[in-house]
Design a protein around this motif. Structure first.
Motif, PDB file in Angstrom:
ATOM      1  N   ILE A 114       8.131  -1.688  96.239  1.00  0.00           N
ATOM      2  CA  ILE A 114       7.190  -1.216  97.264  1.00  0.00           C
ATOM      3  C   ILE A 114       7.396   0.286  97.533  1.00  0.00           C
ATOM      4  N   PHE A 115       8.618   0.772  97.334  1.00  0.00           N
ATOM      5  CA  PHE A 115       8.876   2.191  97.601  1.00  0.00           C
ATOM      6  C   PHE A 115       8.177   3.084  96.566  1.00  0.00           C
ATOM      7  N   PHE A 152      10.727   8.260 105.371  1.00  0.00           N
ATOM      8  CA  PHE A 152       9.709   7.611 106.200  1.00  0.00           C
ATOM      9  C   PHE A 152      10.391   6.610 107.131  1.00  0.00           C
ATOM     10  N   ARG A 153       9.675   6.260 108.218  1.00  0.00           N
ATOM     11  CA  ARG A 153      10.250   5.345 109.207  1.00  0.00           C
ATOM     12  C   ARG A 153      10.309   3.932 108.653  1.00  0.00           C
ATOM     13  N   ASP A 154      11.442   3.262 108.930  1.00  0.00           N
ATOM     14  CA  ASP A 154      11.607   1.874 108.501  1.00  0.00           C
ATOM     15  C   ASP A 154      10.588   0.998 109.226  1.00  0.00           C
ATOM     16  N   ILE A 155      10.009   0.056 108.504  1.00  0.00           N
ATOM     17  CA  ILE A 155       8.966  -0.811 109.066  1.00  0.00           C
ATOM     18  C   ILE A 155       9.552  -1.786 110.096  1.00  0.00           C
ATOM     19  N   ALA A 156      10.839  -2.049 110.028  1.00  0.00           N
ATOM     20  CA  ALA A 156      11.504  -2.973 110.965  1.00  0.00           C
ATOM     21  C   ALA A 156      12.746  -2.287 111.530  1.00  0.00           C
ATOM     22  N   LEU A 209      14.270   5.886 106.430  1.00  0.00           N
ATOM     23  CA  LEU A 209      14.768   5.703 105.066  1.00  0.00           C
ATOM     24  C   LEU A 209      14.522   6.983 104.281  1.00  0.00           C
ATOM     25  N   ASN A 256      22.997   0.407 101.081  1.00  0.00           N
ATOM     26  CA  ASN A 256      23.373  -0.963 100.738  1.00  0.00           C
ATOM     27  C   ASN A 256      23.245  -1.176  99.233  1.00  0.00           C
ATOM     28  N   GLY A 283      23.728  -6.441 101.163  1.00  0.00           N
ATOM     29  CA  GLY A 283      22.514  -6.731 101.922  1.00  0.00           C
ATOM     30  C   GLY A 283      21.299  -5.958 101.458  1.00  0.00           C
ATOM     31  N   GLN A 284      21.321  -5.489 100.201  1.00  0.00           N
ATOM     32  CA  GLN A 284      20.175  -4.726  99.694  1.00  0.00           C
ATOM     33  C   GLN A 284      18.980  -5.646  99.476  1.00  0.00           C
ATOM     34  N   GLU A 285      17.829  -5.224  99.992  1.00  0.00           N
ATOM     35  CA  GLU A 285      16.593  -6.021  99.855  1.00  0.00           C
ATOM     36  C   GLU A 285      15.566  -5.336  98.967  1.00  0.00           C
ATOM     37  N   VAL A 286      15.553  -4.022  98.980  1.00  0.00           N
ATOM     38  CA  VAL A 286      14.596  -3.272  98.159  1.00  0.00           C
ATOM     39  C   VAL A 286      15.391  -2.542  97.081  1.00  0.00           C
ATOM     40  N   HIS A 292      18.155   3.714  98.465  1.00  0.00           N
ATOM     41  CA  HIS A 292      17.694   4.424  99.659  1.00  0.00           C
ATOM     42  C   HIS A 292      18.836   4.587 100.633  1.00  0.00           C
ATOM     43  N   HIS A 347      19.675   4.775 104.645  1.00  0.00           N
ATOM     44  CA  HIS A 347      19.201   4.538 106.004  1.00  0.00           C
ATOM     45  C   HIS A 347      19.776   5.628 106.920  1.00  0.00           C
TER      46      HIS A 347
HETATM   47  P1  5GP Z   1      17.935  -2.623 102.348  1.00  0.00           P
HETATM   48  O1  5GP Z   1      18.296  -3.924 103.002  1.00  0.00           O
HETATM   49  O2  5GP Z   1      17.380  -2.818 100.962  1.00  0.00           O
HETATM   50  O3  5GP Z   1      19.042  -1.606 102.396  1.00  0.00           O
HETATM   51  O4  5GP Z   1      16.795  -2.008 103.273  1.00  0.00           O
HETATM   52  C1  5GP Z   1      15.442  -2.081 102.985  1.00  0.00           C
HETATM   53  C2  5GP Z   1      14.711  -1.570 104.195  1.00  0.00           C
HETATM   54  O5  5GP Z   1      13.366  -1.321 103.824  1.00  0.00           O
HETATM   55  C3  5GP Z   1      14.676  -2.560 105.354  1.00  0.00           C
HETATM   56  O6  5GP Z   1      15.278  -1.956 106.493  1.00  0.00           O
HETATM   57  C4  5GP Z   1      13.200  -2.853 105.532  1.00  0.00           C
HETATM   58  O7  5GP Z   1      12.838  -3.003 106.885  1.00  0.00           O
HETATM   59  C5  5GP Z   1      12.537  -1.653 104.895  1.00  0.00           C
HETATM   60  N1  5GP Z   1      11.228  -1.908 104.314  1.00  0.00           N
HETATM   61  C6  5GP Z   1      10.899  -2.921 103.459  1.00  0.00           C
HETATM   62  N2  5GP Z   1       9.610  -2.833 103.103  1.00  0.00           N
HETATM   63  C7  5GP Z   1       9.112  -1.737 103.732  1.00  0.00           C
HETATM   64  C8  5GP Z   1       7.816  -1.136 103.752  1.00  0.00           C
HETATM   65  O8  5GP Z   1       6.868  -1.572 103.109  1.00  0.00           O
HETATM   66  N3  5GP Z   1       7.675   0.000 104.499  1.00  0.00           N
HETATM   67  C9  5GP Z   1       8.699   0.522 105.228  1.00  0.00           C
HETATM   68  N4  5GP Z   1       8.453   1.626 105.938  1.00  0.00           N
HETATM   69  N5  5GP Z   1       9.949  -0.026 105.234  1.00  0.00           N
HETATM   70  C10 5GP Z   1      10.135  -1.149 104.501  1.00  0.00           C
END
Ligand code: 5GP
Length: 118
Positions: A4-5, A27-31, A39, A86, A92-95, A99, A101
């Motif tokens: 998505i990034f 850019f600002r984190d979505i959550a 991020l 991460n 805990g990496q999701e994307v 990146h 934080h």
């Molecule tokens: P990770 O857990 O991989 O270190 O963090 C991934 C971060 O990306 C999470 O904090 C999540 O909220 C953020 N994130 C995931 N998808 C999007 C998106 O589409 N847009 C934005 N702005 N942040 C996202």
């Protein structure tokens, strides 16, 4: 390995961008998990911290100079903030586009919460 990034870098999907230059985008984190949660990502695709090579050193150094500028611009530099990268499941990496934080805007407490199983 696009994520998505990659689409955010290409401006194919919206993001609240706070900084951009030739090597990185922020850019600002979505959550958000803090009052300020931004991020910073390299524009080149690097999946995880495990995949970093010497060719990435300029872009990864820029993550820090960009983070310092963003922290100053956002007014959190003096009080301080936390930078986190991460890696993979235990991190805990999701994307899977490396990146950094930037978390700030309040006192963040201990770096890790101790669990009973630790
Ligand atoms: P990770 O857990 O991989 O270190 O963090 C991934 C971060 O990306 C999470 O904090 C999540 O909220 C953020 N994130 C995931 N998808 C999007 C998106 O589409 N847009 C934005 N702005 N942040 C996202």
């Amino acid at each position: 390995m696009s994520t998505i990034f990659t689409k955010i870098i290409a401006k194919e999907i919206p993001a609240d961008i706070v900084y951009e230059d030739d090597l990185v985008l922020a850019f600002r984190d979505i959550a958000p998990q803090a009052p300020l949660h931004i991020l910073v990502i390299p524009k080149q695709e690097i999946a995880t911290a495990n995949d970093v090579t010497a060719d990435d050193e300029l872009a990864l150094g820029r993550l820090f100079t960009a983070a310092a500028k963003i922290a100053a611009d956002q007014g959190i530099a003096e009080n301080g903030y936390r930078l986190i990268v991460n890696c993979n499941a235990h991190g805990g990496q999701e994307v899977f586009h490396l990146h950094m934080h930037i978390l700030g805007g309040r006192s963040l407490g201990p770096m890790l919460t101790k669990r009973e199983t630790d």
